[in-house]
Design a protein around this motif. Structure first.
Motif, PDB file in Angstrom:
ATOM      1  N   GLU A  86       0.824  -1.206   0.000  1.00 17.48           N
ATOM      2  CA  GLU A  86       0.000   0.000   0.000  1.00 17.48           C
ATOM      3  C   GLU A  86       0.858   1.256   0.000  1.00 17.48           C
ATOM      4  N   TYR A  87       2.096   1.121   0.378  1.00 13.68           N
ATOM      5  CA  TYR A  87       2.969   2.297   0.474  1.00 13.68           C
ATOM      6  C   TYR A  87       3.182   2.935  -0.898  1.00 13.68           C
ATOM      7  N   PHE A  88       3.177   2.107  -1.953  1.00 10.53           N
ATOM      8  CA  PHE A  88       3.475   2.598  -3.308  1.00 10.53           C
ATOM      9  C   PHE A  88       2.221   3.005  -4.070  1.00 10.53           C
ATOM     10  N   LEU A  89       1.054   2.855  -3.471  1.00 11.39           N
ATOM     11  CA  LEU A  89      -0.185   3.257  -4.141  1.00 11.39           C
ATOM     12  C   LEU A  89      -0.324   4.769  -4.132  1.00 11.39           C
ATOM     13  N   SER A  90      -1.047   5.268  -5.142  1.00 11.73           N
ATOM     14  CA  SER A  90      -1.296   6.712  -5.192  1.00 11.73           C
ATOM     15  C   SER A  90      -2.391   7.077  -4.191  1.00 11.73           C
ATOM     16  N   GLU A  91      -2.534   8.377  -3.958  1.00  5.73           N
ATOM     17  CA  GLU A  91      -3.531   8.848  -2.982  1.00  5.73           C
ATOM     18  C   GLU A  91      -4.936   8.488  -3.435  1.00  5.73           C
ATOM     19  N   ARG A  92      -5.155   8.521  -4.739  1.00  4.90           N
ATOM     20  CA  ARG A  92      -6.492   8.212  -5.274  1.00  4.90           C
ATOM     21  C   ARG A  92      -6.849   6.754  -5.009  1.00  4.90           C
ATOM     22  N   LYS A  93      -5.874   5.875  -5.270  1.00  8.32           N
ATOM     23  CA  LYS A  93      -6.124   4.437  -5.059  1.00  8.32           C
ATOM     24  C   LYS A  93      -6.315   4.132  -3.571  1.00  8.32           C
ATOM     25  N   LYS A  94      -5.535   4.830  -2.722  1.00  8.83           N
ATOM     26  CA  LYS A  94      -5.685   4.634  -1.266  1.00  8.83           C
ATOM     27  C   LYS A  94      -7.083   5.043  -0.798  1.00  8.83           C
ATOM     28  N   ASP A  95      -7.550   6.189  -1.324  1.00 13.04           N
ATOM     29  CA  ASP A  95      -8.888   6.664  -0.940  1.00 13.04           C
ATOM     30  C   ASP A  95      -9.962   5.699  -1.419  1.00 13.04           C
TER      31      ASP A  95
END
Length: 377
Positions: free
Chosen positions: A277-286
């Motif tokens: 999850e550390y490498f995911l973008s902010e959009r994907k995290k949301d």
């Protein structure tokens, strides 16, 4: 050499003034008697002016203003001047040229201290007598919790001031509980007892009722002259605190000794790196967070629906098995009816046998036997 000289000097002067006095040898002299002061002992008066002053609370202002003429008249007899300052809220006593007793200024100081602690003026004036002493016990600093302090102070007063009255009778002292202090007036022995009782009560060491019981026992023991020079501990009751909860000490199990420290726990960033999850973008995290929230809501909705529908599920009907008590009863009735029928048949057969004519029965049996022989031939 110097040490030996000091020892010799001490030996030389030791007991230099320990000579028998003429009044020590006379048995008629009471050494504990307090003689009343005679002004002829100090005809010259005081060389310097001594004064004491004390503050008083605002609620005592009106009473002191009314009672001040009485206080002033009592101190005037001993040659002591007094002043009431309502602006500063203070009382001052000082010696004059007419003062003869050197100790009366200390008594006057105690008088104004008692007046400031809400002791009535007629009672406070009694402190000017040589046989009466006073003690003002501060109790506010013995307990930190205010509610606990008020509760323990009430233990000292008792219901309808009954505990306080009992202590006054047994100790021979006047006791007044006011605010953060306890004012007591009486003899030295009584004041010592009062201070001990008050401190034990506020510190929760012993309830005043137990002290009252001990004092009553001592009063009874004083009457017996045979016990005057004996130890009274064996007669006095001993009280133990029952409400103290003893803490059980838990024995800690000793872990085996390891020279190496425990492994370091992974941090939040380490956990995110492991899951990716550390490498995911902010959009994907949301979006992932939103999806998890939707799943939790769906689970919660399904659970609530299940709870609501549980109220409408009909109860299970009882199956008509032979194991039920109704069926068992029917089986028992059928068995009884069957046994009754069998008994009726047997009874009918017995009746028919009883009504048979013996001659006809023999003739009939003979015919049956002849028929059987014919058939056999």
């Amino acid at each position: 050499m110097e040490e030996n000289a000091e020892k010799a000097l001490n030996k030389k002067h030791k007991g230099k003034h320990d000579k028998p006095k003429p009044w020590d040898e006379d048995p008629n002299i009471d050494h504990w008697k307090v003689d009343k002061f005679d002004p002829t002992w100090n005809e010259g008066g005081m060389l310097e002016v001594s004064s004491f002053s004390t503050l008083f609370p605002q609620y005592r202002e009106k009473y002191l203003q009314e009672a001040w003429p009485v206080v002033k008249g009592a101190l005037k007899e001993y040659g002591v001047a007094c002043e009431l300052n309502l602006v500063e809220g203070s009382m001052t006593v000082s010696t004059t040229r007419k003062t003869r007793d050197p100790y009366i200024i200390v008594k006057a100081r105690d008088l104004i201290r008692l007046l400031s602690r809400s002791v009535p003026a007629p009672q406070a004036i009694k402190i000017l007598d040589d046989e009466v002493q006073c003690d003002i016990i501060k109790i506010s600093n013995l307990v930190r919790n205010k509610e606990r302090f008020v509760k323990r102070r009430q233990h000292l007063v008792g219901p309808n001031s009954s505990t306080l009255k009992a202590l006054e009778i047994l100790t021979g002292c006047y006791i007044l509980v006011q605010g953060n202090t306890v004012a007591a007036m009486g003899s030295f022995k009584g004041l010592k007892q009062v201070r001990r009782i008050v401190e034990d009560c506020i510190l929760n060491k012993m309830h005043p009722v137990y002290h009252i019981k001990i004092l009553m026992m001592k009063k009874e023991l004083e009457k017996d002259p045979a016990l005057a020079n004996e130890n009274w501990d064996r007669f006095l009751p001993k009280f133990k605190k029952k409400n103290v909860k003893q803490k059980k000490v838990k024995s800690k199990e000793k872990k085996p000794y390891t020279p190496f420290p425990p492994p370091q726990q992974p941090s939040k960033i380490d956990k995110l790196l492991e899951s990716g999850e550390y490498f995911l973008s902010e959009r994907k995290k949301d979006s992932k967070k939103w999806q998890e929230r939707q799943e939790r809501q769906a689970e919660k909705t399904a659970e609530n629906k299940r709870k609501r529908e549980a109220a409408y599920i009909p109860p299970e009907e009882l199956s008509k098995d032979s194991s039920q008590p109704g069926n068992q009863m029917n089986d028992d009735v059928a068995a009884i009816a069957k046994s009754l029928k069998e008994k009726a048949k047997k009874f009918g057969k017995q009746k028919s046998v009883e009504n048979i004519n013996p001659e006809a029965y023999i003739a009939a049996s003979g015919e049956k036997s002849s028929r059987k022989k014919l058939k056999c031939s």
